[in-house]
Structure formats: structure tokens, C-alpha cells
Write an enzyme that holds these catalytic residues in place. Structure first.
Site, mmCIF file in Angstrom:
data_model
loop_
_atom_site.group_PDB
_atom_site.id
_atom_site.type_symbol
_atom_site.label_atom_id
_atom_site.label_comp_id
_atom_site.label_asym_id
_atom_site.label_seq_id
_atom_site.Cartn_x
_atom_site.Cartn_y
_atom_site.Cartn_z
ATOM 1 N N HIS A 1 0.775 -1.094 0.205
ATOM 2 C CA HIS A 1 0.011 0.066 0.369
ATOM 3 C C HIS A 1 0.948 1.225 0.002
ATOM 4 O O HIS A 1 0.588 2.251 -1.005
ATOM 5 C CB HIS A 1 -0.907 -0.113 1.189
ATOM 6 C CG HIS A 1 -1.684 1.236 1.379
ATOM 7 N ND1 HIS A 1 -3.048 0.950 0.936
ATOM 8 C CD2 HIS A 1 -1.745 2.359 1.982
ATOM 9 C CE1 HIS A 1 -3.668 2.331 1.100
ATOM 10 N NE2 HIS A 1 -2.911 3.255 1.597
ATOM 11 N N GLU A 2 2.027 1.152 0.903
ATOM 12 C CA GLU A 2 2.789 2.576 1.029
ATOM 13 C C GLU A 2 3.450 2.614 -0.197
ATOM 14 O O GLU A 2 3.670 3.715 -0.786
ATOM 15 C CB GLU A 2 3.582 2.579 2.303
ATOM 16 C CG GLU A 2 2.505 2.483 3.763
ATOM 17 C CD GLU A 2 1.477 3.672 3.572
ATOM 18 O OE1 GLU A 2 1.878 4.757 3.050
ATOM 19 O OE2 GLU A 2 0.779 3.291 4.359
ATOM 20 N N HIS B 1 1.754 4.458 -2.906
ATOM 21 C CA HIS B 1 1.790 5.761 -2.750
ATOM 22 C C HIS B 1 3.037 6.477 -3.084
ATOM 23 O O HIS B 1 3.417 7.379 -3.642
ATOM 24 C CB HIS B 1 1.467 6.161 -1.132
ATOM 25 C CG HIS B 1 0.050 6.193 -0.518
ATOM 26 N ND1 HIS B 1 -0.904 6.939 -1.103
ATOM 27 C CD2 HIS B 1 -0.277 5.243 0.198
ATOM 28 C CE1 HIS B 1 -1.860 6.655 -0.682
ATOM 29 N NE2 HIS B 1 -1.690 5.894 0.352
ATOM 30 N N GLU C 1 -4.879 7.743 -3.080
ATOM 31 C CA GLU C 1 -5.243 6.711 -2.709
ATOM 32 C C GLU C 1 -5.517 5.456 -3.937
ATOM 33 O O GLU C 1 -5.261 4.256 -3.611
ATOM 34 C CB GLU C 1 -6.589 6.659 -1.970
ATOM 35 C CG GLU C 1 -7.041 5.576 -0.891
ATOM 36 C CD GLU C 1 -5.932 5.368 0.401
ATOM 37 O OE1 GLU C 1 -5.317 6.333 0.468
ATOM 38 O OE2 GLU C 1 -6.022 4.342 1.078
#
Lengths: 503, 503
Positions: free
Chosen positions: B267-268, B271, B297
Site C-alpha cells: 500500500h505505502e 503511494h 489512494e
């Protein structure tokens, strides 16, 4: 408002302004810390830009006319206590000194520093002093201008010495370094007659993680507060303080050199204990800043050498070290280890020098800087002068410029007058440690039992809490009852090396 | 100077000013990163003060009249290219919006936010919503004032939605969340009829270092440039960018929850890939900033879910994972693992929700925020409303306020309008990923072979390089040919869960 109330209000204004400037300067310190520890490779360019922007902001905050006005109002005002009065006096001194520099000079110095640094890099690469000499010539000319800007009594070099160690001058330092020559040279000659000490086992393989653990444990035992600091890895060990509640050290680990990590830990730990001991209430103000470079260095060297290279220290630590590295040390007795870590050997490189010959390296630099400033030494032939000094005092032959005059970064940065603080640090350390031994009951026994708390408590009481309230000379007199005397270091060295070398 | 030359000179001035502000803001980001990763415990108070000082400096630089004047001069000026024109338009919009806030409002908001945050902490401790309600009431009143300050068309909530996702409004979101209710509810009901998936093995002991290595390898394979970033440990995983050359992620490791670290990394990483893909030449300018929270997101969720929870992804990664943790996984077949990591289970806590029920959590918050803004939901009874929604949509009984209305920090911070961007992120991700699958030949095959380069290349071409040049709606239309449509997520979810649950 009564006059006193107005004074207090102005003082509070002044304090707020200085603390905000400190916030920005300490933020710069965070950016630099990150740069040396964790910055990803490609982040360097933007980081440089960030640092420039923040530096400019800090500078602009500092030279704002409001601060100058407050200092004028408060200077000599009644209704301030002794510390407040001292803060104002020192801030005014700093401010006035800063104001002396014409903008054109600052710009030229910045340009020449940049040029000279790159020339130094280039000269090192080519191992050729002549590539550095032209920039150094410009730099020296500028530093001479600077001595005129700052003003001085006696020797022009005094102006520069005073920048790093307030109150230091060639009269004091000529005496100190003359003592180095006249008193340490015979000691060194005696040692050179003796059979060399064996220290190969310090260069066996010392596993990284176990070294790290040993270093961290030492820091804790010294009393370094790891809830108000931390240790990380960097190429060159350093201590940085963002405030007394956040004082960080770094170390490096060489798996084939046990000493590298150990004494860098203890050395930086000494700096860090000092910074953690500065008064939090004086954050951002002169009395919250370290007394001087020399006093700072006295704290690192007191721990590194007077404590960390003493027999007592290792009486307690060595068995633990042997258990950590039995493959390297189980057959080495304590005395062998103690001799090895204190081996005296004249060498070419200052940063690798032992505790004794180190001061010859500094003395040589001191003589050269003084000579460059009064014109008695020429930039052009500096490498020859350098090599001749090394032959004369350390009896070593400098094979090339990289191992000689090009070894230190300082001159390329314009740092003239800095080197002497290294020796002053050792000499203050010896004098302070002698006072501590006299004033603390059972200090040597405590150290030999691994208990450093009484020493730290003593430092916290007598050295750490004053910041710039005293100059280094004043502090030394207050703590030891005397001005700085080389004799303390000489006694310490004589005793130590007589034991080790059987002189 | 010709008019064009003057314009370019002014633009350069504007750019320099914004970049210096960015240097300060990114320095603040460094201070925060350090605070979350390495700050020693006792350093917190001074760090807070440092952050306040730097924030004030950044704010003062931003509101300086010189910038306003430049923006007025440059707005609508000729001689700028399309990106320059857009930068000026967006900067002016930002500046004008910022200027709308009266100082008294800002001060009150700051005070109420502080009060409300502490009330929230206290209420959580006491597990009692009534302790939070009075502050929340004040906060809502202020947020309503804010909608008037900002101005809006239609529903007052639009003003707040627009703050986090430019162009988003209740017309778009009512439609989207109505789709969640009408289309996802039946799917969820179907799944709830099926036998629960077994996932206990994800909670065996997964050794810390091996988890870390697996996570770092995933980041590298995704294309995250570790020479322009790094990963560290923090309590809550986050991504922070100081510039596209220094984009850092953090993760956390729970030795009894394999999923925690893995999907936080991915997830990070999503980003971070976005931030590393923003145009360096636009540093500090609007076109160098992320399009919106929703688009940010979309990047994290595309990697986390569409890629990182897909069967193809694990066809390649699972054998490696099994080799790393044979004691836990050698007896678990790929299909069992794949089902486990996609288990659907209605639950109480948003941050622990699966990919499907997650949007009910957001929909509930959306309905509540909208109702609070138009007065149709009362603050006083909010916990009852909350609990009733959870019963109705997720068929779970909220046992107490901590597991209910007090679970998220957002409202205590005054962040109303933020939650919807989480769902928008997933829905944009589904639509983008569908486009990628259509436009990239052999994408699924590549992913199943552990090759994510064509996907990253596509994102780098179609999503990352534009910054705020397009709004999220414009970007979506540009990339996929259509405005945001919930149908893409629905198709994705239907297909995925039909396969897994045999619907």
C-alpha cells in the site's frame, strides 16, 4: 509599566526570538544528521537546497533589526539576574561581531571557501599540493583580512584563535606547545628506545553486531541517556544536539579494527554527556551553549582517554569484552590489551595518532597557522615546511602530500585556529580529571568497578551546567583553582607511559 | 524588457518563492518523519516547538504580499506555457482560498481542534461518547461556518468534500454510495451464506527479519527506487515525500499477523511510486503535487488490492513466501492462501475491514457527515445513529463507543469530507486497472510472472506525471475515457468473490 517590568518584558522578547532562531538552527542540525545517517543517495541535491533555504532563514531572523534593538535596550539594563545579564552581554558580543563582516567579504569568503574545498578535493585526488596552493593563498589573504575586521591585540592569529576558543592567544599557546616540544619530546624519545608493543590482535575479525552491542552498553554505563538521544551509523562519527533532550551520536564499525568503534563511542559519548548536561532552561541562549570547542573536546577526551584508556576502566570491561570475542582475546591478558590500546607510535596521520604523539601533530599545525598569519611561512612551500616539521618532531618521512599537508579538511574550509582546541581539550581534560580524582572519594576504585556515576555527577555539577556563562579559562580556574597548566597532562602521560613502557 | 520577458521574470520569481516555501514545508516533513521513526522519547516536547516555529515561518512566507502581487500580475498573463498557466491558476486559487479565512476563525478552529482532540482521547479512555459530544458539537458548528466561508453550490457538505477532492460533491457521492448499498449489499449477503474461509495460519509466528526482507523485496520488485527513498519502522505505516528524489515509507511488523506488514508495504509502496513519479521539474509548484487524495489512494489501493491481493500476484510470490516460512505455509496450498487473504467478514473496525465491507464503513461515515452538515443528524445521538447503521448495513452489533463512533481520529481533527476519498481511491483504482489491463498487452501474465514493470511504466505515463494539472475527474476521463463509474469496482468485486466463494 515600571522600568524593571519593561526590562523583563524585553528580555522575554529577546529570549523568544533567540529560541525561535535556535529552532531553525536545530532543524538544520536535524537535516544534517539525516544527511549523514539515512538520506537516500538521490536525495542529496534537494537536501543541499533545503539546507541553503533554512540557513538563509536563520540568518535573516538573526540580523533582523528588532533583535539588535532589544540587545541595545537590554545591554547594561538593571533588573536582570546574573545569567540574564550574561546572556545579553554574550548575545550582544555575538551580534556586534557578526555585524562587523561586510556583505562583500562574506560573499567572497563563501566563494573562496567553495573554490578552495573543491581544489583540495582535486589536489588530494592528484596527490599534488600545488593544485591546492593557489586557492589556499587566496584563503589566507582573506583570513588576514578577517583578522583586521575582527580586530586583535598582539598577533593577528589571536583574532582567529579567539573565534574557536574565547580568550586563547599566542602567548598561552606558545607556552603550551613549547611545553609539548620540550617535555613530550624526551618522553617520546625514551619510548622509541623500547621494544614495540604488540597489537595485531586488535585487527582480527570483530563481528559487527557484537561490536555495536558493546558500544551501546558502554554509552549506557557512562550515563548517556538513550531516552534523550540515540546512536546510529555514519561514515564519520559525530555528536549533534537539537536540545539537551535530544542529543545524538553516531559511530562507525570496522570489523577489522576493534578500536575504531569503541573509542569513537566513548569519545562521542563524552561530547553527548556534555550536551545532555547543558541547562534546558537556557535553550537557545548563550548560557545554554557549550563553553567552547576546547571545553567540549575536554569532555570527549576525558572519557575517551583519562577514563576509556585507563587500566582501571578495562579491569572491569575487559573480561566482558573477552567473553564477547573469545576467539580473539581469550589468550590476551589484560596487561597485553592495555598496552596495545595505548601503543605510542609516531605516524603520519593526525586522526590515527596515539594520545601522546597527537599533540605533535597539533603543534605542527599551530606553528604553521601562526606562520601563515604573520607571513613567516609561505603558502607556496607549505608542503616542504610540513614535511620538515614531521621529520623533526615525529621522526617520520612524509612520502607524499596526501599523507602530509593535504590530509586535513580544515584549511580548505577556512578553519584556521581550530586545531589548537584539540590539544587544549586533552590538556583541560587532564587538569579536570586530576581535580575529579582529588575531589571524588574513591573515583579510581569506582571506575575499576564499572561505576562512572560519581564522575558524571561531578561533571554535571562542575562543568556541564554553565554553558557560556564562564569562558574556558574562567571555568578551568573555578573547577581546578588554577589556569590551564600543561603540567597536568605531562604528569598523566609520564605516569601512564612509564608504567606501560617501564621507563 | 518586453512584456513576455517581464512575465517570465515574474514567473521565475513566483517559482523561486514557492520552492523556498516547499523547502520549509518539506523540512517540516523531515521533522515529522523523524518524530515517527527515530525521535528519542524525551525529545518530543522540543520537537513540537520546532514544528510550530517552522510552520509559522512557512505560513508567513506564504501570506507575504509579494507572492499575492506576483499571482495577480501573472494570472491571465500571456507568454506562459500551459503548465505555467495552470500553476498560476492553481496557486491563485489556493492563495485566494487561504485568504478567505478570517484570523479569528483560524484561531478558534485551532483551539477547538485542540480541545476536541483531547476530548476524543478522554472519551476513548472512558469508552464514553458523551464526553466527546460537546466538543464535536462545537466542531460541527465551526465546520458549518467554514462551508459559508468557502462558499458552495447545493449542499453545504460540498464545500468540505471539495477541500479533499476537488470537484467531488454529494451528487457524485450519493450516486456512488447508493451503488455500494444497492449493488454490494446483495453480494455481501451471498457471501455471508457461504462457509467461512479458514485463515488462522496467517496468525502463526512470522519471524520479524524474514518479514522485513520479504517486504523490502516486494518494494524493489514493484519498482520503488531505494536510492530515492527508504523504509523504516513506525507505529502507523505512512509515506512521506520531501521531493521526488526522497520519498520514504514506513511499515510495522506484527510477528503474529503476516498480513499487517505485507499489505502495508504494498500500500505505502503504491503511494511512494506515485510520489517518485511526480515531475521533479515542478518541485514546489501545483503541477508537482499529487492530483488529489482520491488519486493518491487509487495508487496505493491499485497496488495493494488489484495487484497485491490478486491470484496472479501470488502465483509468483507464494512459492517464495512458502520457502521463507515453511513452518507455517508448506501445508497451505496457493488457493487456501489466496482465499484467506481475501476473506470477507463484516466487522466493527474500518481499518481492519476487508476490501469489500470496507466501503460500507465509508458509506456510513459519508451519510453521517452529510447529515451532520445539513442538520438531519444530531451530534447528541450520533453513537445511536452509528450503531444503527452498522446493524443495518454490516449486520454487526456495536458493543461500545470505542468499537463504534469513537474509533477514528478524523472528526476530532476536524477532517470532515476526508473519508469518502478512501472509497474513491478504490473505485478509481478499479477503473484505472481495468484500463491498464485493456491497454497493456499481457499485463496479467506479466504480473503472474512477477514482472510489474509494464504496469509501472503505464502509471508513469498516464497517471503520475501530471500532478494537479488535471483534477481527478479530468484525469479519470483522460485515462479511461469515462468519468468515475462504480461499475468497474463492482465487476472486479463480483468476479473476484464469485471465484473465491463459488457464487
Amino acid at each position: 509599566m515600571s522600568e524593571n517590568k519593561a526590562t523583563i518584558a524585553s528580555y522575554n522578547d529577546y529570549q523568544t526570538k533567540l529560541q525561535k532562531i535556535a529552532d531553525v538552527r536545530n532543524t538544520l542540525a536535524v537535516l544534517s544528521w539525516d544527511q549523514e545517517t539515512y538520506l537516500p543517495e538521490k536525495g542529496a541535491a534537494f537536501r543541499g537546497q533545503q539546507i541553503t533555504t533554512l540557513s538563509t532563514i536563520a540568518h535573516e531572523m538573526y540580523i533582523a533589526p528588532e533583535l539588535e534593538q532589544l540587545l541595545q535596550t537590554l545591554h547594561g539594563a538593571e533588573g536582570l539576574d546574573a545569567i540574564q545579564t550574561k546572556n545579553i552581554a554574550l548575545s550582544k558580543e555575538d551580534y556586534d561581531k557578526n555585524k562587523k563582516y561586510p556583505a562583500a567579504f562574506v560573499a567572497e569568503m563563501s566563494q573562496v571557501t567553495n573554490e578552495s574545498y573543491h581544489a583540495w578535493i582535486k589536489a588530494r585526488k592528484a596527490n599534488d599540493y600545488s593544485l591546492f596552493a593557489p586557492s589556499l593563498t587566496k584563503m589566507i589573504a582573506l583570513k588576514k583580512q578577517e583578522t583586521d575586521i575582527l580586530g586583535y591585540e598582539g598577533h593577528p592569529y589571536n583574532a582567529l584563535l579567539n573565534e574557536y576558543e574565547k580568550g586563547a592567544d599566542v602567548i598561552q599557546l606558545d607556552k603550551v606547545f613549547n611545553d609539548v616540544k620540550t617535555a613530550l619530546s624526551p618522553l617520546l624519545a625514551q619510548i622509541e628506545q623500547k621494544a614495540p608493543v604488540q597489537k595485531d590482535f586488535l585487527h582480527l575479525h570483530y563481528q559487527r553486531d557484537r561490536q555495536w552491542q558493546f558500544g551501546i552498553d558502554l554509552l549506557k554505563e557512562m550515563g548517556y541517556d538513550l531516552t534523550a538521544g540515540r546512536q546510529d551509523i555514519s561514515e564519520h562519527p559525530f555528536t549533534t544536539s537539537f536540545n539537551p533532550q535530544d542529543v545524538r551520536v553516531t559511530t562507525r564499525i570496522d570489523e577489522n579494527d576493534f578500536g575504531n568503534m569503541t573509542w569513537s563511542c566513548i569519545h562521542e559519548g563524552g561530547h553527548a554527556l556534555y550536551e545532555q548536561g547543558l541547562p534546558t532552561a537556557q535553550y537557545g541562549l548563550p548560557c545554554g551553549e557549550a563553553t567552547s570547542l576546547g571545553i567540549h573536546e575536554s569532555q570527549s577526551r576525558l572519557w575517551e582517554n583519562n577514563v576509556g584508556r585507563s587500566l582501571g576502566f578495562w579491569q572491569h570491561q575487559y573480561p566482558r569484552l573477552q567473553r564477547l570475542f573469545p576467539e580473539n582475546l581469550s589468550a590476551v591478558p589484560l596487561s597485553g590489551f592495555y598496552h596495545a590500546i595505548n601503543k605510542v607510535q609516531p605516524s603520519l596521520i593526525r586522526t590515527e595518532a596515539d594520545e601522546l604523539t597527537y599533540h605533535f601533530h597539533i603543534m605542527i599545525r599551530y606553528e604553521i597557522e601562526k606562520g601563515l598569519m604573520d607571513g613567516s611561512i609561505a603558502v607556496k612551500d607549505l608542503h616542504h615546511t610540513w614535511n620538515e616539521y614531521y621529520r623533526q618532531y615525529l621522526h617520520v618521512t612524509v612520502p607524499d602530500d596526501v599523507h602530509g599537508v593535504l590530509q586535513d579538511i580544515h584549511w580548505s574550509h577556512g578553519s584556521f585556529g581550530y586545531f589548537p582546541t584539540y590539544s587544549l581539550g586533552s590538556f583541560y581534560a587532564a587538569q579536570f580529571f586530576a581535580a575529579a580524582q582529588q575531589q571524588i572519594t574513591g573515583l579510581d576504585t569506582a571506575i575499576a568497578a564499572g561505576d562512572y556515576s560519581s564522575l558524571l555527577q561531578w561533571l554535571r555539577q562542575h562543568i556541564h551546567p554553565f554553558g557560556r556563562y564562564y569562558t574556558s579559562n574562567e571555568l578551568c580556574a573555578k573547577v581546578t583553582g588554577k589556569p590551564l597548566e600543561f603540567g597536568y597532562f605531562l604528569d598523566y602521560a609520564k605516569k601512564k607511559y612509564s608504567d606501560i613502557y617501564g621507563l
